[in-house]
Design a protein around this motif. Structure first.
Motif, PDB file in Angstrom:
ATOM      1  N   TYR A 244     -10.104   3.446  -2.793  1.00 34.02           N
ATOM      2  CA  TYR A 244      -9.186   2.352  -3.137  1.00 34.02           C
ATOM      3  C   TYR A 244      -9.920   1.013  -3.098  1.00 34.02           C
ATOM      4  O   TYR A 244      -9.748   0.174  -3.990  1.00 34.02           O
ATOM      5  CB  TYR A 244      -8.004   2.356  -2.168  1.00 34.02           C
ATOM      6  N   GLY A 248     -10.606  -1.383  -6.506  1.00 34.45           N
ATOM      7  CA  GLY A 248     -10.071  -2.736  -6.600  1.00 34.45           C
ATOM      8  C   GLY A 248     -10.980  -3.676  -7.372  1.00 34.45           C
ATOM      9  O   GLY A 248     -10.539  -4.679  -7.925  1.00 34.45           O
ATOM     10  N   SER A 262      -1.308  -2.065 -12.566  1.00 30.16           N
ATOM     11  CA  SER A 262      -1.050  -1.845 -11.141  1.00 30.16           C
ATOM     12  C   SER A 262      -2.040  -0.836 -10.573  1.00 30.16           C
ATOM     13  O   SER A 262      -2.459   0.099 -11.252  1.00 30.16           O
ATOM     14  CB  SER A 262       0.381  -1.340 -10.939  1.00 30.16           C
ATOM     15  N   LYS A 275      -5.710  -4.073   2.970  1.00 34.47           N
ATOM     16  CA  LYS A 275      -5.899  -4.465   1.574  1.00 34.47           C
ATOM     17  C   LYS A 275      -4.714  -4.029   0.720  1.00 34.47           C
ATOM     18  O   LYS A 275      -4.291  -4.749  -0.180  1.00 34.47           O
ATOM     19  CB  LYS A 275      -7.192  -3.856   1.033  1.00 34.47           C
ATOM     20  N   PHE A 276      -4.185  -2.850   1.007  1.00 33.23           N
ATOM     21  CA  PHE A 276      -3.014  -2.390   0.252  1.00 33.23           C
ATOM     22  C   PHE A 276      -1.814  -3.281   0.537  1.00 33.23           C
ATOM     23  O   PHE A 276      -1.071  -3.658  -0.372  1.00 33.23           O
ATOM     24  CB  PHE A 276      -2.704  -0.937   0.608  1.00 33.23           C
ATOM     25  N   LYS A 278      -1.832  -6.400   1.431  1.00 35.88           N
ATOM     26  CA  LYS A 278      -2.040  -7.714   0.820  1.00 35.88           C
ATOM     27  C   LYS A 278      -1.847  -7.684  -0.686  1.00 35.88           C
ATOM     28  O   LYS A 278      -1.589  -8.716  -1.305  1.00 35.88           O
ATOM     29  CB  LYS A 278      -3.435  -8.238   1.153  1.00 35.88           C
ATOM     30  N   SER A 279      -1.948  -6.505  -1.288  1.00 37.45           N
ATOM     31  CA  SER A 279      -1.826  -6.436  -2.740  1.00 37.45           C
ATOM     32  C   SER A 279      -0.439  -6.812  -3.212  1.00 37.45           C
ATOM     33  O   SER A 279      -0.246  -7.123  -4.373  1.00 37.45           O
ATOM     34  CB  SER A 279      -2.175  -5.027  -3.235  1.00 37.45           C
ATOM     35  N   SER A 303       4.250  -4.221  -7.896  1.00 34.42           N
ATOM     36  CA  SER A 303       3.616  -3.689  -6.702  1.00 34.42           C
ATOM     37  C   SER A 303       4.648  -3.317  -5.653  1.00 34.42           C
ATOM     38  O   SER A 303       4.572  -2.264  -5.052  1.00 34.42           O
ATOM     39  CB  SER A 303       2.641  -4.720  -6.119  1.00 34.42           C
TER      40      SER A 303
END
Length: 808
Positions: A244, A248, A262, A275-276, A278-279, A303
């Motif tokens: 992942y 990115g 997405s 990180k997920f 924050k996406s 998202s």
């Protein structure tokens, strides 16, 4: 009337018993008998996927109509049907039902239509897009209003695919690698791609750039309209998290400039990925107005809406997750049709194909067959794939394409690219590998544990850093204790790493391991350091050791482990790489307990002793592992048709394992959906709300939460942060600890806590522990009623063992 069965099944019951015959009669006046039967079958399938919107096909029980419906209810249904026919002008539409798909196509189509209906139901149930309205409104006006609202909803949630780039290549996706592209990457960048569904299998050594090669290939296929996105399936959550992070940086390049595709992470603990989170959490959001006319930011809502359930993960333009997310699509799990809908028109990329067991491989074969039948393409990646497994995967895909003749694959070269096209013979092309990953690792067999300790003592004295990979947590702990007890290592020079740590401790240890042994570690950080670990270090972590010791394990795992030995070039001088293989004494005529006598626990982890014996014999004969030259002969020498003949005493193991493999494959076939039947109850005997069909076999693991009682309240063991309970969690075998031995007060506190929260599953164990000396302790009983002692500390992890009363 009140009803006792779900409204989705009740809807199908009403259709079947009350509406069906009237509807068919109304539209089959000029039809011949065959056409009428075809219409009735089509409508029956339509009714099943429409009333299966809660994730399962409707039940088809024979019930009494008036036990569930009053006459006025049925009159209302008739009136509604009439209004629908009038609204959509079905009676005046010329040939509305003239061209119906054949039964085979319709059954296949039903899985995707069921997914589409479920998707529509989920979006349509959102009050953000469709505010509640209690006032009466004519159906035609309601239709016009909701069409506008639906247009806003569909464009907001992000299910409309982003436009794919017109020309993808290695240059557009990975410009930094063009001048140093590996042979496999160059091959995938230039090979001609057919205009029809296709399967690719990329086999090359670790470090050959298979991921970039696969993405280059996938991007080119997408540009040829063979897919609108891709999903990358991996064997574990750790490898998924790492992929992942890598995706990115590149995924948006697969699509046209200005598009906002997405990217989603899909596995059970993805909420812990910063990180997920924050996406989508760091972005600003807006609420819709009451009439649904104000748009949200599509990037935000895309998202948020897609990310709130892993069942939607495959609907994203690009997804990364565990292979389980894909396999659930061909099992009788709720909302599996939504996963199949998401996978349709996507390139499926499956990494580390060799790492899956027979049960998972059979499920993967079923998945590839269905994906091919639906016009999908796939790319499989492996470093150590056997010829038999390659043949099975290719045949499954060819079956899905409807190929009449399955010609055997013939190449035994390595590295190798295999391609199965829709209407041509299989292509098998040998490729070179990157010169920097070509190397030879010497293999030295050690059959005495004392010699292992002597080796560690001598090499740490020279300042070398060492990794000893053991096959069980039990053996990891024993080795760790012995190294300390013998004075070979000191506490600050010895680390232990395995799966029995609470998540917070595991992540901390993982960070320390990477710091000490990673590619950026310094001479000072590495000096004389020893890591004793289980299989957790085999994948996903970029580690580099001066010395590698491994317990005897299957050949493919040893090749993986050798990949952690002197992986990177370093300034300090090092001896030629050698893999030290600890195991039983080599013997041409071993006894039945040859392996068990040395590894009494590991023989349950790797039960096929015959393959372990073959592995040792092959490595003794060769004296080294030379990659890529030895890859095929080593794998086939253990797993292939030309494998070494095993001694009589070990044939029982080979026969037992073969029987278990066949049993596991049969279990996968039994558990899987009969996809050719279509979205109907008869496609499985396991359609049940409470049934949980596994994607992996083996001992059932349950969640184990460490807790403390503080001031009369139950708290997670590690406090602080949004995911404190997750940080205090680990997994144990079901039944190892069945009940807890608690005081009456502690029982009441735990019972009240479980009644007040819905976070935990009923099978989860929440274990309050108390500090005793330097450990945290609890007691309980296993499923057999044996008294068990639970101990936890942050250096050694969790132990759950039978209570042994001290002898006087």
């Amino acid at each position: 009337k009140r009803y006792t069965i779900r409204h989705d099944s009740l809807g199908y019951f009403c259709w079947n018993k009350h509406v069906r015959k009237k509807f068919v009669a109304r539209f089959s006046v000029e039809m011949i008998a065959k056409e009428e039967r075809q219409l009735e079958f089509w409508l029956s399938m339509w009714a099943k996927w429409s009333t299966g919107h809660h994730g399962m096909p409707p039940e088809e029980e024979c019930l009494e109509l008036f036990n569930y419906f009053r006459q006025e209810d049925l009159d209302t249904v008739d009136e509604f049907i009439s209004q629908l026919i009038s609204l959509f002008k079905l009676e005046t539409s010329c040939g509305a039902f003239d061209e119906l798909p054949n039964k085979v196509h319709l059954r296949q189509l039903s899985w995707f239509m069921a997914g589409l209906i479920t998707l529509c139901d989920w979006i349509g149930s959102s009050a953000d897009f469709f505010p509640l309205n209690s006032s009466e409104i004519p159906l035609d006006e309601y239709w016009k209003l909701t069409c506008k609202q639906a247009d806003v909803a569909v464009n907001t949630v992000g299910i409309i695919p982003a436009n794919v780039a017109t020309s993808n290549s290695l240059l557009t996706l990975f410009p930094q690698y063009v001048s140093t592209a590996t042979p496999l990457q160059s091959y995938c960048d230039r090979i001609e791609i057919p205009d029809a569904p296709q399967l690719w299998i990329l086999e090359d050594v670790t470090g050959a750039g298979k991921t970039e090669a696969a993405l280059t290939l996938a991007g080119r296929m997408m540009s040829k309209c063979l897919g609108q996105g891709c999903f990358i399936a991996l064997p574990s959550m750790a490898t998924s998290n790492a992929m992942y992070d890598r995706m990115g940086k590149v995924y948006s390049k697969l699509f046209k400039p200005g598009e906002k595709p997405s990217l989603l992470l899909a596995h059970g603990s993805r909420h812990l990925s910063e990180k997920f989170q924050k996406s989508f959490l760091d972005l600003d959001t807006e609420k819709l107005t009451d009439n649904g006319e104000k748009k949200l930011s599509s990037a935000v809502q895309c998202s948020r809406w897609l990310a709130d359930s892993s069942k939607k993960a495959l609907l994203a333009d690009v997804g990364v997750g565990t292979v389980d997310q894909v396999l659930l699509g061909i099992l009788p799990a709720r909302h599996q049709s939504l996963r199949l809908l998401g996978l349709k028109n996507k390139i499926l990329i499956v990494d580390e194909v060799h790492s899956y067991d027979p049960y998972m491989n059979r499920l993967l074969e079923n998945c590839l067959e269905f994906h091919a039948a639906a016009g999908g393409s796939a790319i499989l990646l492996s470093a150590t794939l056997s010829q038999e497994m390659r043949e099975r995967l290719c045949n499954a895909y060819r079956n899905g394409l409807g190929c009449n003749s399955l010609e055997p694959l013939c190449s035994n070269q390595y590295p190798l690219v295999t391609m199965i096209p829709a209407e041509m013979r299989a292509i098998e092309d040998e490729v070179e590998t990157r010169s920097s990953v070509k190397r030879s690792v010497a293999v030295e067999v050690i059959d005495q544990i004392g010699d292992v300790y002597t080796l560690i003592r001598e090499e740490t004295a020279k300042g070398r850093c060492i990794c000893w990979i053991r096959n069980t947590v039990h053996d990891v702990r024993n080795g760790y204790s012995d190294l300390l007890a013998e004075g070979i290592c000191k506490t600050d020079g010895l680390m232990m790493f395995h799966s029995r740590f609470a998540l917070q401790d595991r992540l901390l240890i993982e960070e320390q391991v990477v710091q000490r042994f990673g590619s950026s570690s310094t001479v000072k950080e590495r000096n004389g350091q020893v890591l004793i670990a289980s299989q957790v270090v085999e994948q996903s972590l970029d580690l580099d050791f001066d010395i590698m010791i491994s317990d005897l394990a299957p050949i493919d795992l040893l090749i993986q482990r050798a990949g952690r030995l002197q992986r990177h070039e370093r300034k300090e001088s090092r001896d030629a790489p050698t893999l030290y293989l600890y195991g039983p004494t080599p013997n041409q005529e071993p006894k039945k307990d040859w392996y068990e006598s040395v590894f009494p626990k590991a023989c349950y982890v790797y039960p096929d002793i015959s393959n372990l014996w073959r592995t040792q014999q092959l490595l003794l004969q060769k004296g080294c592992i030379s990659m890529p030259e030895d890859a095929r002969c080593l794998i086939e020498g253990v797993y292939g048709e030309e494998a070494i003949e095993v001694p009589e005493a070990l044939r029982f193991s080979e026969e037992d394992y073969w029987g278990k493999e066949m049993s596991d494959r049969s279990m996968a076939s039994f558990n899987g959906l009969i996809l050719e039947k279509g979205f109907v109850r008869e496609s499985s005997t396991h359609w049940d709300e409470e049934t949980r069909i596994p994607t992996r076999l083996g001992d059932v693991q349950i969640n184990f939460y460490l807790a403390r009682i503080v001031n009369g309240k139950l708290e997670p063991f590690y406090k602080g942060g949004k995911f404190a309970w997750d940080q205090s969690k680990l997994k144990i075998r079901e039944g190892l600890l069945k009940t807890l031995d608690l005081t009456q007060n502690a029982k009441k506190i735990l019972e009240n806590f479980r009644n007040e929260t819905t976070f935990f599953h009923k099978s989860d164990l929440i274990v309050p522990v108390n500090k005793v000396a330097d450990k945290w302790v609890a007691r309980g009983y296993d499923k057999h009623g044996n008294e068990m002692v639970v101990e936890y500390d942050c250096r050694q992890g969790l132990t759950v063992e039978r209570y042994q009363q001290d002898e006087e």
